[in-house]
Design an enzyme around this catalytic site. Sequence first.
Site, PDB file in Angstrom:
ATOM      1  CB  SER A  96      17.980  41.139  62.844  1.00 41.82           C
ATOM      2  OG  SER A  96      19.168  41.199  62.111  1.00 41.82           O
ATOM      3  CE  LYS A 171      19.260  40.072  59.094  1.00 41.78           C
ATOM      4  NZ  LYS A 171      20.487  39.502  58.548  1.00 41.78           N
ATOM      5  CE  LYS A 239      16.797  37.632  66.168  1.00 40.61           C
ATOM      6  NZ  LYS A 239      17.436  38.615  65.279  1.00 40.61           N
TER       7      LYS A 239
END
Length: 295
Positions: A96, A171, A239
Amino acid sequence: MEKIGFIGLGIMGKPMAKNLLKAGYQLVVYDLNQAAVEEVVAAGAAPGTSPMDVASQVEIVITMLPNSPHVKEVVLGENGVLAGAKPGLIIIDMSSIAPLASKEVAAKAAEHQVEMIDAPVSGGEPKAIDGTLSIMVGGKKEIFDRCKPILSKMGKSVVHCGEIGAGNTTKLANQVIVALNIAALSEALVLGTKAGVEPEVIFEAIRGGLAGSTVMEAKAPMIFEGNFKPGFKIELHIKDLANALETGHEVGVPLPLTSQVMEIMQALKVDGKGQNDHGGIIQFYEKLAGIEVRR
Ligand code: NAD
């Protein structure tokens, strides 16, 4: 069957690689963590000595790394995938990362006649083990079609979302929803518990109604046990929210709720809980209210 390279054998990559071995694919694997490599080699893979070495032996390279800088280093760096790639190699990046980074790496790969798709996943470690991940893919449709049989060995839903970067954009939407859901669940459970109702009773009473969710089913039982072993680390979710905020600012979408949950996660990181599962978000609310939501 294609010979596949697999780079990044962490919480997710290890079971995903094992599922490809079970499906009969030949694998060459690499990770900085030697113990992880040895475990997958014991399951039938061959070890590579660097991303370059892996790429030189295979037709497809899968990467499952923490974030954009790791993918750039592994693909573009000295001894990286592109240094060993033959023209026609396909990179499936399942990490990701920022959608912009996917586009940058794919453009560099194209200079070497190497194709790339971004194919991040949702579902966490249990679904990685079961091979039932949801996989969202960006890239050329013909490359997606070629890779779909491989992806189907790791996931039960494999959806083409658009051009390169579209998988990671999808995502990011997923990660915003999950983070806000966990925060809402945490806020509500701390409220209900401190106001005098048993947390498990709250869960039983509302799980079948509109407030019920996959997040509630997965995280409430872990919270009641005080089990914050990752799973998905708070630091990795930080993140993802950083990538979501950056992307939102780039395209002109303010994300007020995401930024609040980001600061909650930052507080937990400062408190030494960055390696906890993201279900550990509740500890922020527990500290504020001076109560623990346990059975
Ligand atoms: P992890 O930290 O467990 O694993 C990452 C692996 O990459 C480690 O084994 C590490 O040694 C390796 N690595 C890092 N830099 C490397 C390099 N330069 N060369 C070779 N290996 C290197 O992380 P994870 O939980 O497996 O997550 C991987 C990706 O999947 C992340 O982008 C994460 O956001 C995403 N993801 C995780 C989950 C989850 O529940 N854990 C769910 C969905 C998506």
